[in-house]
Design a protein around this motif. Structure first.
Motif, PDB file in Angstrom:
ATOM      1  N   GLU A 193      41.687  48.919  43.950  1.00 23.49           N
ATOM      2  CA  GLU A 193      40.246  48.691  44.098  1.00 23.49           C
ATOM      3  C   GLU A 193      39.647  48.160  42.805  1.00 23.49           C
ATOM      4  O   GLU A 193      38.913  47.160  42.806  1.00 23.49           O
ATOM      5  CB  GLU A 193      39.531  49.990  44.490  1.00 23.49           C
ATOM      6  CG  GLU A 193      38.021  49.830  44.562  1.00 23.49           C
ATOM      7  CD  GLU A 193      37.313  51.164  44.722  1.00 23.49           C
ATOM      8  OE1 GLU A 193      36.079  51.184  44.610  1.00 23.49           O
ATOM      9  OE2 GLU A 193      37.998  52.182  44.947  1.00 23.49           O
ATOM     10  N   ALA A 210      40.801  44.533  42.135  1.00 20.37           N
ATOM     11  CA  ALA A 210      40.141  43.533  42.979  1.00 20.37           C
ATOM     12  C   ALA A 210      38.710  43.285  42.518  1.00 20.37           C
ATOM     13  O   ALA A 210      38.241  42.137  42.481  1.00 20.37           O
ATOM     14  CB  ALA A 210      40.166  43.982  44.434  1.00 20.37           C
ATOM     15  N   ARG A 211      38.003  44.353  42.150  1.00 20.54           N
ATOM     16  CA  ARG A 211      36.613  44.202  41.735  1.00 20.54           C
ATOM     17  C   ARG A 211      36.517  43.499  40.385  1.00 20.54           C
ATOM     18  O   ARG A 211      35.623  42.689  40.148  1.00 20.54           O
ATOM     19  CB  ARG A 211      35.921  45.564  41.700  1.00 20.54           C
ATOM     20  CG  ARG A 211      35.684  46.116  43.104  1.00 20.54           C
ATOM     21  CD  ARG A 211      34.972  47.446  43.086  1.00 20.54           C
ATOM     22  NE  ARG A 211      33.721  47.370  42.340  1.00 20.54           N
ATOM     23  CZ  ARG A 211      32.624  46.779  42.788  1.00 20.54           C
ATOM     24  NH1 ARG A 211      32.626  46.180  43.959  1.00 20.54           N
ATOM     25  NH2 ARG A 211      31.535  46.764  42.063  1.00 20.54           N
ATOM     26  N   GLU A 226      43.849  37.998  40.996  1.00 26.24           N
ATOM     27  CA  GLU A 226      44.359  39.333  40.706  1.00 26.24           C
ATOM     28  C   GLU A 226      45.704  39.293  39.998  1.00 26.24           C
ATOM     29  O   GLU A 226      46.059  40.230  39.271  1.00 26.24           O
ATOM     30  CB  GLU A 226      44.499  40.137  41.998  1.00 26.24           C
ATOM     31  CG  GLU A 226      43.247  40.844  42.436  1.00 26.24           C
ATOM     32  CD  GLU A 226      43.540  41.888  43.483  1.00 26.24           C
ATOM     33  OE1 GLU A 226      44.071  42.955  43.125  1.00 26.24           O
ATOM     34  OE2 GLU A 226      43.251  41.621  44.657  1.00 26.24           O
ATOM     35  N   LEU A 254      38.528  40.053  50.830  1.00 25.18           N
ATOM     36  CA  LEU A 254      39.355  41.251  50.760  1.00 25.18           C
ATOM     37  C   LEU A 254      39.926  41.595  52.128  1.00 25.18           C
ATOM     38  O   LEU A 254      39.249  41.454  53.150  1.00 25.18           O
ATOM     39  CB  LEU A 254      38.544  42.428  50.219  1.00 25.18           C
ATOM     40  CG  LEU A 254      37.872  42.204  48.856  1.00 25.18           C
ATOM     41  CD1 LEU A 254      37.205  43.481  48.382  1.00 25.18           C
ATOM     42  CD2 LEU A 254      38.876  41.718  47.819  1.00 25.18           C
ATOM     43  N   GLU A 312      42.224  47.550  48.177  1.00 32.81           N
ATOM     44  CA  GLU A 312      41.653  46.327  48.698  1.00 32.81           C
ATOM     45  C   GLU A 312      42.428  45.126  48.183  1.00 32.81           C
ATOM     46  O   GLU A 312      42.177  44.651  47.085  1.00 32.81           O
ATOM     47  CB  GLU A 312      40.169  46.200  48.307  1.00 32.81           C
ATOM     48  CG  GLU A 312      39.247  47.201  49.005  1.00 32.81           C
ATOM     49  CD  GLU A 312      39.123  48.505  48.267  1.00 32.81           C
ATOM     50  OE1 GLU A 312      39.967  48.770  47.402  1.00 32.81           O
ATOM     51  OE2 GLU A 312      38.195  49.266  48.543  1.00 32.81           O
ATOM     52  N   VAL A 333      43.508  41.197  48.149  1.00 33.37           N
ATOM     53  CA  VAL A 333      42.832  39.930  48.431  1.00 33.37           C
ATOM     54  C   VAL A 333      43.727  39.093  49.339  1.00 33.37           C
ATOM     55  O   VAL A 333      44.902  38.875  49.049  1.00 33.37           O
ATOM     56  CB  VAL A 333      42.535  39.176  47.117  1.00 33.37           C
ATOM     57  CG1 VAL A 333      41.937  37.808  47.413  1.00 33.37           C
ATOM     58  CG2 VAL A 333      41.601  39.997  46.248  1.00 33.37           C
ATOM     59  N   SER A 368      32.407  39.295  46.624  1.00 30.51           N
ATOM     60  CA  SER A 368      33.584  39.406  47.479  1.00 30.51           C
ATOM     61  C   SER A 368      33.120  39.347  48.932  1.00 30.51           C
ATOM     62  O   SER A 368      31.942  39.557  49.237  1.00 30.51           O
ATOM     63  CB  SER A 368      34.345  40.706  47.213  1.00 30.51           C
ATOM     64  OG  SER A 368      33.519  41.834  47.423  1.00 30.51           O
ATOM     65  N   ILE A 425      33.993  40.831  52.788  1.00 31.78           N
ATOM     66  CA  ILE A 425      34.732  41.786  53.600  1.00 31.78           C
ATOM     67  C   ILE A 425      34.234  41.714  55.038  1.00 31.78           C
ATOM     68  O   ILE A 425      33.227  41.070  55.328  1.00 31.78           O
ATOM     69  CB  ILE A 425      34.634  43.225  53.053  1.00 31.78           C
ATOM     70  CG1 ILE A 425      33.193  43.729  53.078  1.00 31.78           C
ATOM     71  CG2 ILE A 425      35.187  43.315  51.649  1.00 31.78           C
ATOM     72  CD1 ILE A 425      33.080  45.171  52.659  1.00 31.78           C
TER      73      ILE A 425
END
Length: 221
Positions: free
Chosen positions: A52, A55-56, A65, A92, A107, A109, A131, A133
């Protein structure tokens, strides 16, 4: 000749230096304590970024990433097709429940979607922290429907809290709900737009705001 790739800590330190972002600023952007990124880079704690957080951070810095120790990403379209000035927003491979809440382990990608930076500025969104989702469930209908894609601004979370629709974590479940300040200090209302679902009055400390929903896209049915 062999190409050598920086280890994730070195790569992250270099990215922050290049972009003029300090450790505390990035820590705040991903919802961590101010010393989190410094401890990761300087002290090796944690040993590796969680999925997480990775990804953020990648979304916030606008990088893949893979630079931070994650798997190589599949790019949505060749550069020749998307134009040199487009902003690539990671999509994501998860859904945010608009129902009871979905449990997630991380999460990953699954791709990227190109957006016009001028259009993003018109939304007031931070391109470095975006992002995409997927909405799962119907508790936010008719505002958001099951299967809708939502654009989430991770730079617009608890620090800038105001009434609106947010992606949030509650008891490790990822949700998308409408948030409003409650009457009592330190509390917020977590609201479902669908009247068939209950709304909640909760202490702010029990909810982790991931980011504000700034746009939605849906299929024509």
């Amino acid at each position: 000749m062999t190409d050598f790739v920086d280890d994730p800590r070195t790569a992250l330190a270099r990215l922050l230096a290049d972009k003029g972002i300090d450790y505390a600023q990035l820590s705040a952007a991903i919802g961590r304590n101010p010393a989190y990124i410094q401890q990761y880079i300087k002290r090796g704690s944690p040993r590796r970024l969680g999925e997480e957080d990775r990804a953020r951070i990648a979304a916030y810095l606008g990088v893949a990433e893979a630079m931070l120790g994650g798997p190589a990403l599949r790019v949505a379209a060749p550069a020749s097709r998307r134009g040199p000035d487009m902003v690539l927003v990671p999509k994501l491979a998860i859904g945010a429940s608009a129902g009871a809440g979905r449990m997630v382990d991380g999460e990953a990608v699954e791709g990227e979607v190109a957006f016009d930076p001028k259009w993003l500025r018109g939304l007031g969104a931070d391109p470095r922290a975006l992002s995409i989702i997927r909405v799962e469930g119907d508790s936010m209908a008719p505002t958001l429907n099951d299967g809708d894609d939502i654009l989430v601004d991770g730079g617009d979370a608890a620090g800038r809290l105001r009434d609106g629709i947010y992606v949030l974590r509650l008891d490790d479940a990822l949700m998308v709900k409408r948030i409003a300040r409650a009457g009592a200090a330190g509390r917020i209302a977590v609201i479902s737009d669908n009247p068939q679902y209950p709304s909640l009055d909760l202490p702010m400390a029990s909810v982790r705001l991931i980011g504000r929903v700034v746009w939605t896209g849906r299929r024509v049915r």
